[in-house]
Design a protein around this motif. Structure first.
Motif, PDB file in Angstrom:
ATOM      1  N   GLY A 156      58.863  41.332  50.635  1.00  0.00           N
ATOM      2  CA  GLY A 156      58.362  42.445  51.437  1.00  0.00           C
ATOM      3  C   GLY A 156      56.999  42.962  51.041  1.00  0.00           C
ATOM      4  N   LEU A 157      56.308  42.263  50.150  1.00  0.00           N
ATOM      5  CA  LEU A 157      54.988  42.721  49.702  1.00  0.00           C
ATOM      6  C   LEU A 157      53.943  42.478  50.788  1.00  0.00           C
ATOM      7  CD1 LEU A 157      53.231  43.780  47.305  1.00  0.00           C
ATOM      8  CD2 LEU A 157      52.873  41.387  46.684  1.00  0.00           C
ATOM      9  N   TYR A 158      52.992  43.420  50.907  1.00  0.00           N
ATOM     10  CA  TYR A 158      51.853  43.248  51.811  1.00  0.00           C
ATOM     11  C   TYR A 158      50.571  43.502  51.022  1.00  0.00           C
ATOM     12  CZ  TYR A 158      49.228  43.072  56.145  1.00  0.00           C
ATOM     13  OH  TYR A 158      48.365  42.702  57.133  1.00  0.00           O
ATOM     14  N   ILE A 159      49.573  42.641  51.220  1.00  0.00           N
ATOM     15  CA  ILE A 159      48.339  42.704  50.428  1.00  0.00           C
ATOM     16  C   ILE A 159      47.130  42.781  51.345  1.00  0.00           C
ATOM     17  CG2 ILE A 159      46.900  41.521  48.716  1.00  0.00           C
ATOM     18  CD1 ILE A 159      49.404  40.126  47.685  1.00  0.00           C
ATOM     19  N   LYS A 160      46.198  43.649  50.990  1.00  0.00           N
ATOM     20  CA  LYS A 160      44.910  43.710  51.675  1.00  0.00           C
ATOM     21  C   LYS A 160      43.817  43.392  50.649  1.00  0.00           C
ATOM     22  CE  LYS A 160      43.967  46.639  54.938  1.00  0.00           C
ATOM     23  NZ  LYS A 160      43.634  47.830  55.755  1.00  0.00           N
ATOM     24  N   ILE A 161      42.963  42.423  50.967  1.00  0.00           N
ATOM     25  CA  ILE A 161      41.858  42.030  50.094  1.00  0.00           C
ATOM     26  C   ILE A 161      40.557  42.598  50.639  1.00  0.00           C
ATOM     27  CG2 ILE A 161      40.524  40.098  49.162  1.00  0.00           C
ATOM     28  CD1 ILE A 161      43.035  38.370  49.400  1.00  0.00           C
ATOM     29  N   ILE A 162      39.789  43.227  49.765  1.00  0.00           N
ATOM     30  CA  ILE A 162      38.442  43.673  50.110  1.00  0.00           C
ATOM     31  C   ILE A 162      37.465  42.786  49.351  1.00  0.00           C
ATOM     32  CG2 ILE A 162      36.767  45.539  49.938  1.00  0.00           C
ATOM     33  CD1 ILE A 162      38.982  47.522  50.228  1.00  0.00           C
ATOM     34  N   SER A 163      36.617  42.084  50.081  1.00  0.00           N
ATOM     35  CA  SER A 163      35.737  41.103  49.444  1.00  0.00           C
ATOM     36  C   SER A 163      34.438  40.968  50.221  1.00  0.00           C
ATOM     37  CB  SER A 163      36.441  39.741  49.372  1.00  0.00           C
ATOM     38  OG  SER A 163      35.563  38.739  48.912  1.00  0.00           O
ATOM     39  N   SER A 164      33.388  40.615  49.495  1.00  0.00           N
ATOM     40  CA  SER A 164      32.117  40.306  50.157  1.00  0.00           C
ATOM     41  C   SER A 164      31.868  38.810  50.189  1.00  0.00           C
ATOM     42  CB  SER A 164      30.960  41.011  49.440  1.00  0.00           C
ATOM     43  OG  SER A 164      30.943  40.676  48.063  1.00  0.00           O
ATOM     44  N   SER A 165      32.919  38.022  49.957  1.00  0.00           N
ATOM     45  CA  SER A 165      32.784  36.568  49.990  1.00  0.00           C
ATOM     46  C   SER A 165      32.311  36.102  51.364  1.00  0.00           C
ATOM     47  CB  SER A 165      34.129  35.914  49.657  1.00  0.00           C
ATOM     48  OG  SER A 165      34.091  34.531  49.939  1.00  0.00           O
TER      49      SER A 165
END
Length: 349
Positions: free
Chosen positions: A164-173
């Motif tokens: 049930g995990l949810y992940i948001k990535i913040i990146s300048s890639s």
């Protein structure tokens, strides 16, 4: 760790078993290929120590067989033949590391730690008693593509481990939109920056102040709207040009239940240089004040940043070693790939 030793010499087997158990590892021993296959059917191991010569049997054939059946358990091959050809053949068979006999036991421990990934419990990640269901991962990626690939590897492992995990990535890639993003992960792409040799971050736009203002606003807005249980920050406590400072202040003043974790690689640079830079930039103070835990990708047996970088006693208490990230193997069998490429079974790639 749970370790399987495949070795037909009873004297060596006993020596390895005693030594590894003294290091608090769980050890099981077998002497034949058939016994190894049987053990692997019923038990998941963190590492395999495999001798090349198992009487009339060849340990490398066992290694090759495991890889062809998609068994990705880390394998350390040991052999009395330490020639370059033997080492090369071991890696071609699918080994993760090679060690020539006779060896110093500490070298064996280091090799096992290098190839092994420390597996967390299957229960939801918990920091100070808080069950984690939403994670925001800050990976500025101002240096190279390895940063975002490492971030995705960590996130994929967390998704596979925590239901049930949810992940948001913040990146300048600049390449994140071209990568395969698993279900359960979304990303926000920041305006890009690059890193010059003199350690000055250069913006892609001419108005540098405006660009970083946009980045800061975007990061803080994502945190406020997403309301994560945990924020994971990659490498730099304050972020690029201190752009994470508003998030750190928000956590302290408005959302203290949100936990902060800093992720570090074990070897960053020369300890003398790192201590000088971190003192100058206030990184030690930032880790003390804002972060609940420090996760280190590595093993203290290989390199201990607590000692080498001069961590305080309180920072040492916050630090947890996660082991090394292993590169995942392909989903297709080697025989399938050889057939597609019309390469013979024994021919080298």
């Amino acid at each position: 760790m749970r370790i399987l030793i495949v070795e037909d010499d009873e004297r060596i087997l006993s020596f390895l078993k005693r030594g590894l158990e003294a290091e608090d590892h769980q050890v099981e021993c077998v002497t034949t290929r058939a016994d190894a296959i049987h053990a692997l059917k019923f038990t998941n191991y963190d590492a395999i120590i495999l001798d090349v010569f198992l009487g009339a049997e060849n340990g490398l054939e066992l290694c090759r067989e495991l890889r062809e059946h998609q068994d990705a358990t880390p394998i350390l091959v040991v052999s009395a033949m330490g020639s370059p050809d033997m080492k090369r053949n071991s890696f071609l068979a699918g080994a993760d590391a090679f060690l020539a006999k006779p060896f110093v036991f500490d070298d064996l421990i280091s090799k096992v730690q290098e190839i092994s990934c420390v597996k967390p419990d299957t229960a939801p990640l918990s920091i100070q008693g808080l069950a984690i269901k939403k994670i925001l991962f800050y990976s500025h990626d101002a240096y190279d593509v390895d940063n975002i690939r490492r971030t995705l590897s960590i996130c994929q492992f967390l998704l596979a481990t925590i239901p049930g995990l949810y992940i948001k990535i913040i990146s300048s890639s600049s390449i994140i939109d071209r990568l395969r993003i698993p279900e359960g992960i979304e990303y926000v792409q920041l305006p890009g920056v690059t890193k010059a040799d003199d350690d000055v971050v250069l913006a892609e736009e001419t108005d540098r102040h405006q660009l970083f203002s946009r980045r800061v606003d975007s990061i803080l807005r994502q945190v406020v709207e997403f309301q994560p249980d945990l924020v994971m920050v990659d490498k730099t406590p304050y972020g690029v040009q201190d752009e994470m400072l508003p998030v750190l202040s928000y956590q302290q003043e408005k959302w203290p239940q949100m936990k902060m974790v800093l992720i570090l690689q074990d070897i960053i640079d020369s300890p003398i240089l790192i201590k000088e830079i971190w003192k100058k930039r206030g990184y030690f103070e930032a880790m003390e004040k804002y972060y609940d835990q420090i996760f280190v990708l590595g093993s203290p047996r290989v390199f201990d940043p607590r000692k080498e970088y001069g961590f305080s006693s309180s920072l040492c208490a916050k630090t947890k070693f996660l082991g090394y990230i292993r590169r995942s193997r392909g989903m297709q069998k080697s025989t399938t790939i050889r057939s597609q490429l019309e390469i013979g079974k024994k021919a080298p790639f």
